[in-house]
Design a protein around this motif. Structure first.
Motif, PDB file in Angstrom:
ATOM      1  N   LYS A  63      -1.201   5.849 -11.168  1.00 42.95           N
ATOM      2  CA  LYS A  63      -1.196   7.062 -10.332  1.00 42.95           C
ATOM      3  C   LYS A  63      -0.105   8.039 -10.739  1.00 42.95           C
ATOM      4  N   LEU A  64       1.022   7.523 -11.224  1.00 41.99           N
ATOM      5  CA  LEU A  64       2.131   8.424 -11.546  1.00 41.99           C
ATOM      6  C   LEU A  64       2.263   8.624 -13.055  1.00 41.99           C
ATOM      7  N   ASN A  65       1.290   8.084 -13.767  1.00 37.54           N
ATOM      8  CA  ASN A  65       1.246   8.282 -15.198  1.00 37.54           C
ATOM      9  C   ASN A  65       2.528   7.808 -15.893  1.00 37.54           C
ATOM     10  N   SER A 119       0.814  -1.223   0.000  1.00 38.54           N
ATOM     11  CA  SER A 119       0.000   0.000   0.000  1.00 38.54           C
ATOM     12  C   SER A 119       0.852   1.279   0.000  1.00 38.54           C
ATOM     13  N   GLN A 120       2.145   1.139   0.332  1.00 40.01           N
ATOM     14  CA  GLN A 120       3.015   2.321   0.426  1.00 40.01           C
ATOM     15  C   GLN A 120       3.905   2.518  -0.810  1.00 40.01           C
ATOM     16  N   VAL A 121       3.807   1.582  -1.753  1.00 44.44           N
ATOM     17  CA  VAL A 121       4.771   1.566  -2.855  1.00 44.44           C
ATOM     18  C   VAL A 121       4.705   2.839  -3.710  1.00 44.44           C
ATOM     19  N   THR A 122       3.500   3.219  -4.091  1.00 44.42           N
ATOM     20  CA  THR A 122       3.371   4.371  -4.998  1.00 44.42           C
ATOM     21  C   THR A 122       3.965   5.630  -4.371  1.00 44.42           C
ATOM     22  N   GLN A 123       3.705   5.785  -3.082  1.00 48.14           N
ATOM     23  CA  GLN A 123       4.223   6.961  -2.375  1.00 48.14           C
ATOM     24  C   GLN A 123       5.756   6.995  -2.395  1.00 48.14           C
ATOM     25  N   LEU A 124       6.365   5.831  -2.163  1.00 52.07           N
ATOM     26  CA  LEU A 124       7.830   5.786  -2.170  1.00 52.07           C
ATOM     27  C   LEU A 124       8.385   6.047  -3.576  1.00 52.07           C
ATOM     28  N   VAL A 125       7.753   5.459  -4.563  1.00 54.40           N
ATOM     29  CA  VAL A 125       8.214   5.693  -5.938  1.00 54.40           C
ATOM     30  C   VAL A 125       8.094   7.185  -6.285  1.00 54.40           C
ATOM     31  N   GLU A 126       6.990   7.778  -5.875  1.00 56.68           N
ATOM     32  CA  GLU A 126       6.785   9.204  -6.141  1.00 56.68           C
ATOM     33  C   GLU A 126       7.879  10.038  -5.456  1.00 56.68           C
ATOM     34  N   HIS A 127       8.208   9.652  -4.237  1.00 53.05           N
ATOM     35  CA  HIS A 127       9.270  10.352  -3.509  1.00 53.05           C
ATOM     36  C   HIS A 127      10.590  10.274  -4.281  1.00 53.05           C
ATOM     37  N   VAL A 128      10.924   9.072  -4.759  1.00 57.15           N
ATOM     38  CA  VAL A 128      12.180   8.893  -5.497  1.00 57.15           C
ATOM     39  C   VAL A 128      12.185   9.774  -6.748  1.00 57.15           C
ATOM     40  N   ILE A 129      11.077   9.748  -7.473  1.00 50.67           N
ATOM     41  CA  ILE A 129      11.023  10.493  -8.731  1.00 50.67           C
ATOM     42  C   ILE A 129      11.091  12.006  -8.490  1.00 50.67           C
ATOM     43  N   LYS A 130      10.376  12.445  -7.447  1.00 52.26           N
ATOM     44  CA  LYS A 130      10.299  13.901  -7.228  1.00 52.26           C
ATOM     45  C   LYS A 130      11.481  14.476  -6.446  1.00 52.26           C
TER      46      LYS A 130
END
Ligand SMILES: *Cc1c(COP(=O)(O)O)cnc(C)c1O
Length: 253
Positions: free
Chosen positions: A209-211, A158-169
């Motif tokens: 979610k992150l397109n 459930s936390q994966v997208t948030q972590l990926v977004e953090h890495v990308i941003k």
């Protein structure tokens, strides 16, 4: 680890067999999945440099290790440096903060597959910025704890997208390449392995979610006992040790 024993392993034969099995599994893979030829990562932990060189000379380029000290030692091995100039190391173990510099300083480091927290991502981002020699980014994957076992490392699905977004941003020195899971051992194969399905679902969510394009996000899953099954379910990178290098001695504890 004795050399006598190593000599009994026919690395070239084993590699050929695994590559043929990979090709066969690709044909069985669902046509809905990105049609990517999976990468074979030869997991060489506990095995001596001589066997790594044999595998390299048989054409293998990607190797995986799960302890920083062992990866660093092998990456700096004189013979390996001389004979395996294009070797690509995958770090697939748990990474402690105090070992980051040693890992990042290892020649031929290709990717860190086990990023499972913002803190680790931030530390890698910062240290890679200091250590790197050219303006290259460090390849990373996010490790997911798909089986819910407490002893396993990895971030909750459930936390994966948030972590990926953090890495990308927030981590400009890191290049997000995909998701990795170890999963449960000895799954009985009567139904699709739920760990592999969960990892694929995480990728689906990340991409929506992150397109992102699903073809751009790798899935590192599957080991000796289940890499063919993992490929059928979408693995783009499989980590195979025993089938290539022979059995490892049992762990002491
Ligand atoms: C040891 C290891 C493998 C390879 O396991 P085999 O069963 O020997 O193929 C794959 N992934 C990770 C993270 C490992 O530690």
């Amino acid at each position: 680890m004795s050399d006598e024993k190593s000599d009994e392993v026919d690395i070239m034969h084993n590699l050929k067999t695994v590559l043929a099995q990979i090709d066969a599994a690709v044909i069985r893979r669902s046509k809905d999945l990105p049609q990517i030829v999976p990468r074979l990562v030869a997991v060489s932990k506990i095995k001596p440099a001589s066997l790594i060189i044999q595998a390299y000379e048989a054409g293998q380029r990607h190797f995986g290790e799960n302890y920083v000290n062992e990866l660093s030692e092998k990456a700096n091995d004189q013979q390996i440096l001389e004979k395996c100039k294009d070797i690509k190391w995958h770090f697939i173990g748990h990474l402690q903060t105090n070992k980051i510099n040693k890992l990042l300083g290892s020649p031929g480091l290709y990717i860190v597959e086990t990023v499972d927290s913002e803190k680790l991502a931030d530390n890698l981002n910062k240290q890679w910025g200091k250590i790197r020699k050219e303006e290259t980014k460090l390849n990373i994957m996010v490790q997911v704890n798909t089986s819910g076992e407490e002893a396993k490392n990895g971030i909750e699905p459930s936390q994966v997208t948030q972590l990926v977004e953090h890495v990308i941003k927030n981590c400009p020195n890191l290049d997000f390449k995909g998701l990795m899971t170890i999963g449960q051992y000895d799954y009985d194969h009567k139904a699709p392995n739920p760990d592999f399905l969960t990892l694929a679902k995480c990728r689906q969510e990340v991409c929506e979610k992150l397109n992102m394009d699903i073809k751009e996000v790798e899935l590192s899953m599957g080991m000796s006992s289940d890499f063919e099954h993992a490929i059928e379910l979408g693995a783009t990178s499989v980590r195979v040790g025993t089938t290539i290098f022979g059995a490892r001695p049992p762990k002491n504890n």
